[in-house]
Design a protein around this motif. Structure first.
Motif, PDB file in Angstrom:
ATOM      1  N   ASN A  16     -20.217  14.115   5.769  1.00 63.19           N
ATOM      2  CA  ASN A  16     -19.459  15.000   5.924  1.00 63.19           C
ATOM      3  C   ASN A  16     -17.871  14.704   6.068  1.00 63.19           C
ATOM      4  O   ASN A  16     -17.213  15.425   6.822  1.00 63.19           O
ATOM      5  CB  ASN A  16     -19.778  16.255   6.757  1.00 63.19           C
ATOM      6  N   ILE A  17     -17.848  13.264   6.166  1.00 58.60           N
ATOM      7  CA  ILE A  17     -16.639  12.749   6.620  1.00 58.60           C
ATOM      8  C   ILE A  17     -15.614  12.058   5.381  1.00 58.60           C
ATOM      9  O   ILE A  17     -16.570  11.658   4.620  1.00 58.60           O
ATOM     10  CB  ILE A  17     -16.982  11.527   7.448  1.00 58.60           C
ATOM     11  N   SER A  18     -14.589  12.448   5.270  1.00 54.54           N
ATOM     12  CA  SER A  18     -13.642  11.781   4.264  1.00 54.54           C
ATOM     13  C   SER A  18     -12.624  10.733   4.909  1.00 54.54           C
ATOM     14  O   SER A  18     -12.253  10.798   6.165  1.00 54.54           O
ATOM     15  CB  SER A  18     -12.971  12.962   3.693  1.00 54.54           C
ATOM     16  N   ASN A  19     -12.473   9.773   4.156  1.00 49.07           N
ATOM     17  CA  ASN A  19     -11.607   8.555   4.871  1.00 49.07           C
ATOM     18  C   ASN A  19     -10.682   8.420   3.514  1.00 49.07           C
ATOM     19  O   ASN A  19     -11.009   8.070   2.603  1.00 49.07           O
ATOM     20  CB  ASN A  19     -12.557   7.388   5.012  1.00 49.07           C
ATOM     21  N   ALA A  39      -1.374  12.488  12.128  1.00 49.55           N
ATOM     22  CA  ALA A  39      -2.794  13.110  12.170  1.00 49.55           C
ATOM     23  C   ALA A  39      -2.499  14.654  12.250  1.00 49.55           C
ATOM     24  O   ALA A  39      -3.264  15.376  11.557  1.00 49.55           O
ATOM     25  CB  ALA A  39      -3.563  12.550  13.596  1.00 49.55           C
ATOM     26  N   GLN A  40      -1.743  15.087  13.105  1.00 54.20           N
ATOM     27  CA  GLN A  40      -1.283  16.496  13.105  1.00 54.20           C
ATOM     28  C   GLN A  40      -0.875  17.066  11.700  1.00 54.20           C
ATOM     29  O   GLN A  40      -1.459  18.046  11.221  1.00 54.20           O
ATOM     30  CB  GLN A  40      -0.395  17.001  14.231  1.00 54.20           C
ATOM     31  N   THR A  51     -12.996  21.057   9.204  1.00 53.76           N
ATOM     32  CA  THR A  51     -13.350  21.745  10.417  1.00 53.76           C
ATOM     33  C   THR A  51     -13.384  21.005  11.620  1.00 53.76           C
ATOM     34  O   THR A  51     -13.558  21.374  12.421  1.00 53.76           O
ATOM     35  CB  THR A  51     -14.739  22.264   9.875  1.00 53.76           C
ATOM     36  N   GLY A  52     -13.334  19.605  11.409  1.00 52.79           N
ATOM     37  CA  GLY A  52     -13.336  18.828  12.600  1.00 52.79           C
ATOM     38  C   GLY A  52     -12.132  18.097  12.923  1.00 52.79           C
ATOM     39  O   GLY A  52     -11.152  18.565  12.818  1.00 52.79           O
ATOM     40  N   THR A  53     -12.016  16.953  13.431  1.00 57.01           N
ATOM     41  CA  THR A  53     -10.929  16.144  13.704  1.00 57.01           C
ATOM     42  C   THR A  53     -10.507  15.240  12.765  1.00 57.01           C
ATOM     43  O   THR A  53     -10.861  14.817  11.656  1.00 57.01           O
ATOM     44  CB  THR A  53     -11.230  15.311  15.024  1.00 57.01           C
ATOM     45  N   VAL A  54      -8.951  15.033  12.570  1.00 58.84           N
ATOM     46  CA  VAL A  54      -8.394  14.043  11.967  1.00 58.84           C
ATOM     47  C   VAL A  54      -7.912  13.060  12.870  1.00 58.84           C
ATOM     48  O   VAL A  54      -6.813  13.287  14.017  1.00 58.84           O
ATOM     49  CB  VAL A  54      -7.264  14.799  11.229  1.00 58.84           C
ATOM     50  N   THR A  70     -13.161  14.308   9.768  1.00 63.67           N
ATOM     51  CA  THR A  70     -14.519  15.073  10.006  1.00 63.67           C
ATOM     52  C   THR A  70     -14.689  16.375   9.653  1.00 63.67           C
ATOM     53  O   THR A  70     -13.629  17.021   9.741  1.00 63.67           O
ATOM     54  CB  THR A  70     -15.067  14.578  11.340  1.00 63.67           C
ATOM     55  N   GLY A  71     -15.927  16.845   9.162  1.00 63.62           N
ATOM     56  CA  GLY A  71     -16.185  17.970   8.698  1.00 63.62           C
ATOM     57  C   GLY A  71     -15.018  18.383   7.475  1.00 63.62           C
ATOM     58  O   GLY A  71     -14.854  19.534   7.489  1.00 63.62           O
TER      59      GLY A  71
END
Length: 115
Positions: A16-19, A39-40, A51-54, A70-71
């Motif tokens: 569920n993680i994209s890079n 990141a923001q 849905t998660g952090t960047v 993430t997410g």
């Protein structure tokens, strides 16, 4: 100005993680990217998907920024019904992000106007 005007992107996904790596087309554009592609700003751009952090990682010797989202994939490639939300689609979507118009910036700071 669109991000795609000064950079290209590579991407991958796992679970569920994209890079997404954003690479300046011209190394002199890296400081501008580092200042404005945060990141923001990436989290805001993908606020309806991620849905998660960047997290941003800086790679100045490559003129690149790497973002880990993430997410970001609706549970993962094998669990998501959203086929277009996988890593490569997200990198193309990120290149559509609007950056400040460089002509309104202090031209001396970034090496003058672009052609």
């Amino acid at each position: 100005m669109k991000l795609r005007d000064i950079a290209h992107a590579r991407s991958g996904d796992k679970g569920n993680i994209s890079n997404i790596s954003v690479i300046a087309l011209d190394e002199t554009d890296y400081p501008f990217l580092a200042e404005h592609l945060t990141a923001q700003s990436v989290a805001t751009h993908f606020q309806e998907i991620v849905t998660g952090t960047v997290t941003r990682y800086e790679l100045p010797t490559l003129g690149a920024l790497n973002f880990v989202l993430t997410g970001a994939l609706g549970g993962g490639v094998t669990r998501s019904l959203a086929l277009d939300a996988h890593g490569k689609a997200l990198s193309s979507a990120l290149l559509d992000l609007e950056l400040p118009n460089r002509n309104r910036q202090n031209n001396n700071q970034y090496g003058g106007e672009r052609p």
